[in-house]
Write a protein that holds these residues in place. Structure first.
Motif, short mmCIF file in Angstrom:
data_model
loop_
_atom_site.label_atom_id
_atom_site.label_comp_id
_atom_site.label_asym_id
_atom_site.label_seq_id
_atom_site.Cartn_x
_atom_site.Cartn_y
_atom_site.Cartn_z
N LEU A 191 0.83 -1.21 0.00
CA LEU A 191 0.00 0.00 0.00
C LEU A 191 0.86 1.26 0.00
CD1 LEU A 191 -2.86 -1.05 2.45
CD2 LEU A 191 -3.06 -0.65 -0.01
N ASP A 192 2.01 1.19 0.62
CA ASP A 192 2.94 2.32 0.56
C ASP A 192 3.34 2.59 -0.89
OD1 ASP A 192 4.71 4.35 1.27
OD2 ASP A 192 6.29 2.98 1.92
N ALA A 193 3.62 1.52 -1.62
CA ALA A 193 3.99 1.67 -3.03
C ALA A 193 2.82 2.20 -3.86
CB ALA A 193 4.46 0.32 -3.60
N VAL A 194 1.60 1.77 -3.54
CA VAL A 194 0.43 2.31 -4.23
C VAL A 194 0.33 3.82 -4.01
CG1 VAL A 194 -2.10 2.32 -4.31
CG2 VAL A 194 -0.87 0.14 -4.20
N ALA A 195 0.59 4.25 -2.78
CA ALA A 195 0.57 5.68 -2.48
C ALA A 195 1.66 6.41 -3.25
CB ALA A 195 0.71 5.91 -0.98
N HIS A 196 2.86 5.84 -3.30
CA HIS A 196 3.94 6.46 -4.07
C HIS A 196 3.51 6.69 -5.51
CE1 HIS A 196 7.16 4.54 -1.22
NE2 HIS A 196 6.74 5.71 -0.76
N ALA A 197 2.93 5.65 -6.11
CA ALA A 197 2.55 5.74 -7.51
C ALA A 197 1.40 6.72 -7.72
CB ALA A 197 2.17 4.35 -8.02
N MET A 222 -2.33 -3.54 -7.33
CA MET A 222 -3.74 -3.74 -7.00
C MET A 222 -4.22 -5.11 -7.47
SD MET A 222 -4.59 -1.16 -5.19
CE MET A 222 -6.39 -1.34 -5.10
N ASP A 223 -3.78 -5.54 -8.65
CA ASP A 223 -4.13 -6.89 -9.13
C ASP A 223 -3.58 -7.95 -8.18
OD1 ASP A 223 -5.42 -5.80 -11.29
OD2 ASP A 223 -3.89 -6.36 -12.78
N ALA A 224 -2.36 -7.73 -7.70
CA ALA A 224 -1.74 -8.71 -6.80
C ALA A 224 -2.46 -8.77 -5.47
CB ALA A 224 -0.26 -8.35 -6.58
N LEU A 225 -2.86 -7.61 -4.95
CA LEU A 225 -3.53 -7.59 -3.64
C LEU A 225 -4.93 -8.22 -3.70
CD1 LEU A 225 -2.48 -4.06 -2.32
CD2 LEU A 225 -1.65 -6.30 -1.57
N GLU A 226 -5.51 -8.26 -4.87
CA GLU A 226 -6.80 -8.95 -5.02
C GLU A 226 -6.62 -10.45 -5.11
OE1 GLU A 226 -9.26 -7.41 -8.10
OE2 GLU A 226 -9.63 -5.51 -7.05
N ASN A 227 -5.39 -10.86 -5.41
CA ASN A 227 -5.10 -12.29 -5.53
C ASN A 227 -3.97 -12.67 -4.57
OD1 ASN A 227 -5.34 -14.91 -6.63
ND2 ASN A 227 -3.71 -14.49 -8.11
N LEU A 228 -4.08 -12.18 -3.35
CA LEU A 228 -3.03 -12.38 -2.35
C LEU A 228 -2.79 -13.87 -2.12
CD1 LEU A 228 -1.33 -10.40 -0.66
CD2 LEU A 228 -2.87 -10.83 1.23
N GLY A 229 -1.54 -14.26 -2.26
CA GLY A 229 -1.20 -15.67 -2.09
C GLY A 229 -1.18 -16.44 -3.38
N GLY A 230 -1.57 -15.80 -4.48
CA GLY A 230 -1.53 -16.46 -5.77
C GLY A 230 -0.11 -16.70 -6.24
N GLU A 231 0.03 -17.46 -7.28
CA GLU A 231 1.35 -17.88 -7.75
C GLU A 231 2.25 -16.70 -8.12
OE1 GLU A 231 3.28 -20.76 -11.22
OE2 GLU A 231 1.12 -20.79 -10.82
N LEU A 310 -13.01 2.70 -0.88
CA LEU A 310 -13.61 1.46 -0.40
C LEU A 310 -12.75 0.25 -0.75
CD1 LEU A 310 -17.41 2.04 -1.16
CD2 LEU A 310 -16.27 2.02 1.08
N LYS A 311 -12.12 0.32 -1.92
CA LYS A 311 -11.27 -0.79 -2.34
C LYS A 311 -10.04 -0.91 -1.44
CE LYS A 311 -9.88 -3.06 -6.58
NZ LYS A 311 -9.98 -3.06 -8.04
N ILE A 312 -9.44 0.22 -1.12
CA ILE A 312 -8.28 0.21 -0.23
C ILE A 312 -8.69 -0.19 1.18
CG2 ILE A 312 -6.55 1.69 0.88
CD1 ILE A 312 -6.34 3.21 -1.75
N ALA A 314 -11.00 -2.25 2.00
CA ALA A 314 -11.16 -3.70 2.01
C ALA A 314 -9.81 -4.41 2.10
CB ALA A 314 -11.91 -4.14 0.75
N ILE A 315 -8.81 -3.85 1.43
CA ILE A 315 -7.46 -4.45 1.46
C ILE A 315 -6.86 -4.33 2.86
CG2 ILE A 315 -5.11 -4.19 0.60
CD1 ILE A 315 -6.39 -3.32 -2.09
N VAL A 316 -7.01 -3.16 3.48
CA VAL A 316 -6.48 -2.96 4.84
C VAL A 316 -7.16 -3.92 5.82
CG1 VAL A 316 -6.29 -1.33 6.76
CG2 VAL A 316 -5.81 -0.57 4.43
N LYS A 317 -8.46 -4.07 5.68
CA LYS A 317 -9.19 -4.99 6.57
C LYS A 317 -8.77 -6.43 6.32
CE LYS A 317 -13.18 -2.09 7.61
NZ LYS A 317 -14.65 -1.96 7.60
N LYS A 318 -8.39 -6.74 5.08
CA LYS A 318 -7.89 -8.08 4.77
C LYS A 318 -6.61 -8.38 5.55
CE LYS A 318 -8.01 -9.24 0.41
NZ LYS A 318 -7.63 -9.39 -1.03
N ALA A 319 -5.87 -7.31 5.83
CA ALA A 319 -4.65 -7.46 6.63
C ALA A 319 -4.95 -7.52 8.12
CB ALA A 319 -3.70 -6.28 6.35
#
Length: 368
Positions: A191-197, A222-231, A310-312, A314-319
Protein backbone atom coordinates in the motif's frame (compact mmCIF):
# COMPACT_ATOMS: atom_id res chain seq x y z
CA UNK A 1 6.53 22.01 -30.45
CA UNK A 2 5.78 19.84 -27.44
CA UNK A 3 7.11 20.86 -24.05
CA UNK A 4 10.47 19.34 -23.20
CA UNK A 5 10.61 17.33 -19.99
CA UNK A 6 13.34 15.39 -18.22
CA UNK A 7 13.28 11.97 -16.61
CA UNK A 8 16.43 10.71 -14.90
CA UNK A 9 17.14 7.49 -13.07
CA UNK A 10 20.56 5.83 -13.50
CA UNK A 11 19.98 2.69 -11.41
CA UNK A 12 20.78 -0.56 -13.17
CA UNK A 13 18.09 -3.03 -12.17
CA UNK A 14 18.10 -6.81 -12.10
CA UNK A 15 14.61 -8.27 -11.78
CA UNK A 16 13.43 -11.83 -11.33
CA UNK A 17 13.62 -14.98 -9.25
CA UNK A 18 17.14 -15.69 -7.97
CA UNK A 19 18.45 -12.42 -9.41
CA UNK A 20 20.40 -11.93 -6.16
CA UNK A 21 22.92 -14.23 -7.81
CA UNK A 22 23.93 -11.21 -9.91
CA UNK A 23 25.73 -9.75 -6.87
CA UNK A 24 28.89 -11.68 -7.81
CA UNK A 25 29.10 -9.96 -11.19
CA UNK A 26 28.16 -6.49 -9.92
CA UNK A 27 30.86 -6.67 -7.24
CA UNK A 28 33.62 -8.00 -9.44
CA UNK A 29 35.68 -4.80 -9.17
CA UNK A 30 35.16 -4.35 -5.41
CA UNK A 31 37.19 -6.12 -2.75
CA UNK A 32 35.96 -4.70 0.58
CA UNK A 33 32.22 -4.84 1.07
CA UNK A 34 29.98 -3.76 3.92
CA UNK A 35 26.82 -5.88 3.98
CA UNK A 36 23.97 -4.31 5.97
CA UNK A 37 21.08 -6.65 6.63
CA UNK A 38 17.89 -6.69 8.66
CA UNK A 39 18.72 -10.09 10.15
CA UNK A 40 21.91 -12.04 10.86
CA UNK A 41 20.60 -14.96 8.82
CA UNK A 42 21.25 -12.92 5.67
CA UNK A 43 24.99 -13.18 6.28
CA UNK A 44 24.72 -16.94 5.82
CA UNK A 45 23.00 -16.84 2.45
CA UNK A 46 24.91 -18.81 -0.15
CA UNK A 47 25.55 -15.74 -2.27
CA UNK A 48 27.17 -13.96 0.71
CA UNK A 49 29.16 -17.05 1.75
CA UNK A 50 30.48 -17.32 -1.80
CA UNK A 51 31.62 -13.71 -1.71
CA UNK A 52 33.43 -14.34 1.57
CA UNK A 53 35.73 -16.78 -0.24
CA UNK A 54 37.17 -14.05 -2.44
CA UNK A 55 36.28 -10.72 -0.81
CA UNK A 56 36.57 -8.99 2.54
CA UNK A 57 33.05 -8.87 3.95
CA UNK A 58 32.05 -6.67 6.88
CA UNK A 59 28.70 -7.43 8.50
CA UNK A 60 26.30 -4.95 10.08
CA UNK A 61 22.89 -5.98 11.39
CA UNK A 62 20.24 -3.25 11.39
CA UNK A 63 16.84 -4.39 12.62
CA UNK A 64 15.08 -1.09 13.33
CA UNK A 65 12.02 0.12 11.44
CA UNK A 66 11.51 3.81 10.66
CA UNK A 67 15.14 4.63 11.55
CA UNK A 68 15.73 7.51 13.92
CA UNK A 69 18.79 9.73 14.09
CA UNK A 70 19.83 7.70 17.13
CA UNK A 71 19.55 4.46 15.14
CA UNK A 72 21.68 5.94 12.37
CA UNK A 73 24.33 7.08 14.86
CA UNK A 74 24.48 3.55 16.27
CA UNK A 75 24.94 2.10 12.78
CA UNK A 76 27.64 4.67 12.05
CA UNK A 77 29.49 3.88 15.30
CA UNK A 78 29.28 0.14 14.62
CA UNK A 79 30.70 0.45 11.10
CA UNK A 80 33.14 3.39 11.20
CA UNK A 81 36.10 1.11 11.82
CA UNK A 82 35.36 -0.93 8.67
CA UNK A 83 37.49 -0.15 5.61
CA UNK A 84 34.88 -0.81 2.92
CA UNK A 85 34.61 0.56 -0.61
CA UNK A 86 30.98 -0.38 -1.35
CA UNK A 87 27.81 -1.12 0.64
CA UNK A 88 25.31 -3.88 -0.07
CA UNK A 89 21.98 -3.34 1.70
CA UNK A 90 19.67 -6.35 2.03
CA UNK A 91 16.36 -5.68 3.76
CA UNK A 92 13.41 -3.34 3.84
CA UNK A 93 13.36 0.37 3.17
CA UNK A 94 14.80 1.19 6.58
CA UNK A 95 17.93 -0.87 5.90
CA UNK A 96 18.31 0.66 2.44
CA UNK A 97 17.83 4.21 3.76
CA UNK A 98 20.52 3.70 6.40
CA UNK A 99 22.86 2.23 3.79
CA UNK A 100 22.53 5.15 1.42
CA UNK A 101 23.05 7.57 4.32
CA UNK A 102 26.19 5.74 5.47
CA UNK A 103 27.43 5.98 1.88
CA UNK A 104 27.38 9.76 2.37
CA UNK A 105 28.82 10.03 5.89
CA UNK A 106 31.44 7.28 5.70
CA UNK A 107 34.41 9.65 5.99
CA UNK A 108 32.69 12.27 8.14
CA UNK A 109 33.50 12.67 11.83
CA UNK A 110 30.24 12.34 13.74
CA UNK A 111 30.06 12.34 17.51
CA UNK A 112 26.40 13.02 18.25
CA UNK A 113 22.88 13.11 16.93
CA UNK A 114 23.23 16.88 16.70
CA UNK A 115 26.07 16.41 14.21
CA UNK A 116 23.78 14.33 12.00
CA UNK A 117 20.92 16.77 12.40
CA UNK A 118 23.16 19.66 11.38
CA UNK A 119 24.41 17.79 8.30
CA UNK A 120 20.84 17.18 7.18
CA UNK A 121 19.69 20.73 7.86
CA UNK A 122 22.65 22.06 5.89
CA UNK A 123 22.00 19.50 3.14
CA UNK A 124 25.69 18.73 3.35
CA UNK A 125 25.59 15.19 1.99
CA UNK A 126 27.66 13.79 -0.86
CA UNK A 127 28.19 10.08 -1.52
CA UNK A 128 31.74 8.88 -0.95
CA UNK A 129 31.14 5.23 -1.86
CA UNK A 130 28.58 3.37 -4.00
CA UNK A 131 25.82 1.18 -2.64
CA UNK A 132 23.61 -1.62 -3.92
CA UNK A 133 19.99 -2.12 -2.89
CA UNK A 134 18.44 -5.56 -2.45
CA UNK A 135 14.90 -5.13 -1.08
CA UNK A 136 13.30 -7.96 0.87
CA UNK A 137 10.05 -6.14 1.64
CA UNK A 138 8.45 -4.51 -1.35
CA UNK A 139 6.94 -1.10 -0.68
CA UNK A 140 9.40 1.76 -0.34
CA UNK A 141 11.16 1.67 -3.71
CA UNK A 142 14.21 2.97 -1.83
CA UNK A 143 16.51 0.92 -4.06
CA UNK A 144 15.75 3.19 -7.04
CA UNK A 145 15.50 6.60 -5.33
CA UNK A 146 18.26 8.95 -4.24
CA UNK A 147 16.86 10.00 -0.87
CA UNK A 148 16.61 8.40 2.54
CA UNK A 149 14.04 8.94 5.27
CA UNK A 150 15.14 9.44 8.87
CA UNK A 151 13.02 10.34 11.88
CA UNK A 152 14.00 13.07 14.32
CA UNK A 153 11.95 12.05 17.34
CA UNK A 154 13.25 14.86 19.52
CA UNK A 155 12.53 17.49 16.90
CA UNK A 156 9.26 15.85 15.89
CA UNK A 157 10.18 15.82 12.21
CA UNK A 158 10.63 13.46 9.32
CA UNK A 159 13.94 14.29 7.67
CA UNK A 160 15.19 13.54 4.18
CA UNK A 161 18.77 12.90 3.09
CA UNK A 162 18.93 13.50 -0.64
CA UNK A 163 21.49 13.93 -3.35
CA UNK A 164 20.99 13.10 -7.02
CA UNK A 165 24.44 11.50 -7.06
CA UNK A 166 23.37 9.00 -4.39
CA UNK A 167 21.34 6.66 -6.56
CA UNK A 168 22.27 3.01 -6.13
CA UNK A 169 24.91 1.47 -8.35
CA UNK A 170 22.39 -1.33 -8.86
CA UNK A 171 19.10 -2.68 -7.59
CA UNK A 172 18.29 -6.36 -7.35
CA UNK A 173 14.56 -7.09 -7.25
CA UNK A 174 14.40 -10.78 -6.40
CA UNK A 175 10.79 -11.44 -5.43
CA UNK A 176 11.71 -14.75 -3.81
CA UNK A 177 13.32 -12.77 -0.99
CA UNK A 178 9.87 -11.52 0.01
CA UNK A 179 7.98 -14.80 -0.08
CA UNK A 180 8.32 -15.35 3.66
CA UNK A 181 6.84 -11.94 4.55
CA UNK A 182 3.84 -12.11 6.88
CA UNK A 183 0.60 -11.21 5.09
CA UNK A 184 0.11 -8.01 7.09
CA UNK A 185 3.59 -6.72 6.26
CA UNK A 186 3.19 -7.64 2.59
CA UNK A 187 -0.07 -5.68 2.39
CA UNK A 188 1.06 -2.60 4.30
CA UNK A 189 4.30 -2.44 2.30
CA UNK A 190 2.43 -2.76 -0.98
CA UNK A 191 0.00 0.00 0.00
CA UNK A 192 2.94 2.32 0.56
CA UNK A 193 3.99 1.67 -3.03
CA UNK A 194 0.43 2.31 -4.23
CA UNK A 195 0.57 5.68 -2.48
CA UNK A 196 3.94 6.46 -4.07
CA UNK A 197 2.55 5.74 -7.51
CA UNK A 198 -0.76 7.52 -7.01
CA UNK A 199 0.85 10.66 -5.62
CA UNK A 200 3.45 10.61 -8.37
CA UNK A 201 0.67 10.48 -10.96
CA UNK A 202 -0.79 13.81 -9.83
CA UNK A 203 2.34 15.47 -8.39
CA UNK A 204 3.20 18.93 -9.64
CA UNK A 205 6.56 17.51 -10.80
CA UNK A 206 4.94 14.74 -12.84
CA UNK A 207 5.94 14.04 -16.43
CA UNK A 208 4.74 11.56 -19.09
CA UNK A 209 7.37 8.95 -18.19
CA UNK A 210 6.70 9.09 -14.46
CA UNK A 211 2.95 8.84 -15.12
CA UNK A 212 3.45 5.73 -17.24
CA UNK A 213 5.48 4.08 -14.48
CA UNK A 214 2.88 5.15 -11.89
CA UNK A 215 -0.06 3.61 -13.74
CA UNK A 216 1.84 0.37 -14.33
CA UNK A 217 2.76 0.20 -10.65
CA UNK A 218 -0.81 0.71 -9.44
CA UNK A 219 -2.20 -1.96 -11.76
CA UNK A 220 0.48 -4.52 -10.89
CA UNK A 221 0.04 -4.05 -7.14
CA UNK A 222 -3.74 -3.74 -7.00
CA UNK A 223 -4.13 -6.89 -9.13
CA UNK A 224 -1.74 -8.71 -6.80
CA UNK A 225 -3.53 -7.59 -3.64
CA UNK A 226 -6.80 -8.95 -5.02
CA UNK A 227 -5.10 -12.29 -5.53
CA UNK A 228 -3.03 -12.38 -2.35
CA UNK A 229 -1.20 -15.67 -2.09
CA UNK A 230 -1.53 -16.46 -5.77
CA UNK A 231 1.35 -17.88 -7.75
CA UNK A 232 2.46 -14.54 -9.21
CA UNK A 233 1.39 -12.11 -6.50
CA UNK A 234 4.82 -11.50 -4.94
CA UNK A 235 6.41 -11.05 -8.35
CA UNK A 236 3.73 -8.50 -9.23
CA UNK A 237 4.15 -6.61 -5.94
CA UNK A 238 7.94 -6.56 -6.28
CA UNK A 239 7.84 -5.26 -9.84
CA UNK A 240 5.03 -2.85 -9.04
CA UNK A 241 7.04 -1.41 -6.16
CA UNK A 242 10.01 -0.93 -8.48
CA UNK A 243 7.84 0.89 -11.04
CA UNK A 244 6.41 3.08 -8.27
CA UNK A 245 9.94 3.85 -7.10
CA UNK A 246 10.97 4.83 -10.62
CA UNK A 247 7.92 7.08 -10.86
CA UNK A 248 8.35 9.01 -7.65
CA UNK A 249 12.14 9.08 -7.94
CA UNK A 250 11.49 11.96 -10.32
CA UNK A 251 8.40 13.53 -8.77
CA UNK A 252 8.57 12.93 -5.00
CA UNK A 253 5.35 12.39 -3.07
CA UNK A 254 2.61 14.84 -2.11
CA UNK A 255 -0.01 15.48 0.58
CA UNK A 256 -0.76 11.85 1.49
CA UNK A 257 2.79 11.34 2.70
CA UNK A 258 3.06 14.76 4.29
CA UNK A 259 -0.09 14.32 6.38
CA UNK A 260 0.79 10.72 7.23
CA UNK A 261 4.17 11.42 8.85
CA UNK A 262 2.87 12.50 12.29
CA UNK A 263 0.41 9.59 12.27
CA UNK A 264 3.38 7.23 12.18
CA UNK A 265 5.71 9.26 14.39
CA UNK A 266 3.32 9.99 17.23
CA UNK A 267 0.78 7.15 17.02
CA UNK A 268 2.76 4.27 15.48
CA UNK A 269 0.36 3.68 12.63
CA UNK A 270 2.34 1.59 10.10
CA UNK A 271 3.49 3.90 7.35
CA UNK A 272 1.78 1.96 4.57
CA UNK A 273 -1.54 2.11 6.40
CA UNK A 274 -1.15 5.78 7.31
CA UNK A 275 -0.65 6.87 3.71
CA UNK A 276 -3.35 4.55 2.37
CA UNK A 277 -5.95 6.12 4.68
CA UNK A 278 -5.35 9.38 2.86
CA UNK A 279 -5.49 8.23 -0.78
CA UNK A 280 -9.29 8.34 -1.00
CA UNK A 281 -9.75 11.82 0.52
CA UNK A 282 -6.91 13.21 -1.57
CA UNK A 283 -8.36 11.75 -4.77
CA UNK A 284 -11.56 13.66 -3.98
CA UNK A 285 -9.68 16.90 -3.36
CA UNK A 286 -7.34 16.56 -6.33
CA UNK A 287 -9.80 15.13 -8.83
CA UNK A 288 -10.25 18.30 -10.90
CA UNK A 289 -6.47 18.58 -11.29
CA UNK A 290 -5.85 14.93 -12.24
CA UNK A 291 -5.05 14.42 -15.90
CA UNK A 292 -6.64 11.42 -17.61
CA UNK A 293 -8.73 10.11 -14.74
CA UNK A 294 -9.89 7.22 -16.94
CA UNK A 295 -6.40 5.71 -17.00
CA UNK A 296 -6.15 6.03 -13.23
CA UNK A 297 -9.54 4.31 -12.81
CA UNK A 298 -8.39 1.47 -15.06
CA UNK A 299 -5.18 1.06 -13.07
CA UNK A 300 -7.14 0.78 -9.81
CA UNK A 301 -9.71 -1.50 -11.45
CA UNK A 302 -12.68 0.75 -10.67
CA UNK A 303 -15.39 2.44 -12.73
CA UNK A 304 -15.10 5.68 -10.78
CA UNK A 305 -12.31 7.15 -8.66
CA UNK A 306 -14.80 7.50 -5.81
CA UNK A 307 -14.61 3.70 -5.42
CA UNK A 308 -10.88 3.68 -4.65
CA UNK A 309 -11.27 4.43 -0.95
CA UNK A 310 -13.61 1.46 -0.40
CA UNK A 311 -11.27 -0.79 -2.34
CA UNK A 312 -8.28 0.21 -0.23
CA UNK A 313 -10.35 -0.10 2.93
CA UNK A 314 -11.16 -3.70 2.01
CA UNK A 315 -7.46 -4.45 1.46
CA UNK A 316 -6.48 -2.96 4.84
CA UNK A 317 -9.19 -4.99 6.57
CA UNK A 318 -7.89 -8.08 4.77
CA UNK A 319 -4.65 -7.46 6.63
CA UNK A 320 -6.63 -7.42 9.89
CA UNK A 321 -5.93 -3.73 10.52
CA UNK A 322 -8.23 -0.79 11.37
CA UNK A 323 -9.09 1.83 8.76
CA UNK A 324 -10.06 4.79 10.95
CA UNK A 325 -7.89 7.00 13.12
CA UNK A 326 -10.18 6.46 16.10
CA UNK A 327 -9.53 2.72 15.87
CA UNK A 328 -5.80 3.40 16.18
CA UNK A 329 -6.26 5.05 19.56
CA UNK A 330 -6.26 8.61 18.25
CA UNK A 331 -8.68 10.95 19.99
CA UNK A 332 -10.62 13.84 18.51
CA UNK A 333 -8.51 16.17 20.64
CA UNK A 334 -5.35 14.88 18.91
CA UNK A 335 -6.36 16.09 15.47
CA UNK A 336 -5.37 19.72 15.97
CA UNK A 337 -1.81 18.70 16.85
CA UNK A 338 -1.66 16.32 13.88
CA UNK A 339 -2.89 19.05 11.56
CA UNK A 340 -0.29 21.45 12.93
CA UNK A 341 2.41 18.92 12.05
CA UNK A 342 1.00 17.66 8.75
CA UNK A 343 2.87 19.99 6.39
CA UNK A 344 6.28 18.79 5.23
CA UNK A 345 8.10 21.06 2.81
CA UNK A 346 8.72 19.42 -0.54
CA UNK A 347 5.71 17.15 -0.11
CA UNK A 348 2.65 19.25 0.81
CA UNK A 349 3.65 21.92 -1.73
CA UNK A 350 4.03 19.24 -4.43
CA UNK A 351 0.30 18.53 -4.26
CA UNK A 352 -1.67 19.91 -7.25
CA UNK A 353 -4.23 21.52 -4.92
CA UNK A 354 -2.80 23.82 -2.28
CA UNK A 355 -3.67 22.85 1.29
CA UNK A 356 -3.58 24.90 4.46
CA UNK A 357 -3.76 23.81 8.07
CA UNK A 358 -7.59 23.87 8.12
CA UNK A 359 -7.72 21.73 4.97
CA UNK A 360 -5.49 19.16 6.67
CA UNK A 361 -7.70 19.18 9.75
CA UNK A 362 -10.78 18.55 7.58
CA UNK A 363 -9.03 15.61 5.92
CA UNK A 364 -8.11 14.13 9.30
CA UNK A 365 -11.71 14.47 10.45
CA UNK A 366 -12.87 12.55 7.38
CA UNK A 367 -10.69 9.57 8.23
CA UNK A 368 -11.31 9.79 11.98
Amino acid sequence: MENIYEFYNPVKTFVGADSIGQLKNILIDYEKILVIAWNKSIFNMSVINNLKQHKTIYELEFSYSNPTLENLLEAYDNSKCFDYDIIVAIGGGSVLDVAKTLACIKNTTIKSVDDIRNLINENNFKPVCPWIGVPTTFGTGSDVTCWATLWDVTGGKKLSVENTKNYALASIVDFKLGESMPKTLAITSALDAVAHATESYWAIKRNPTSKCYALTAIKFIMDALENLGGEQYMSQIAQGTMFAGLAFSNTKTTACHSISYPLTMYHNIPHGVAVSLLIGPMITLNKDEIEDTKSLEQAFGVDDLGEVELKIQAIVKKAGLPFALSEWGIGQSDLDFLADNGSTKGRIDNNPVKLNRDDILNILNKIF
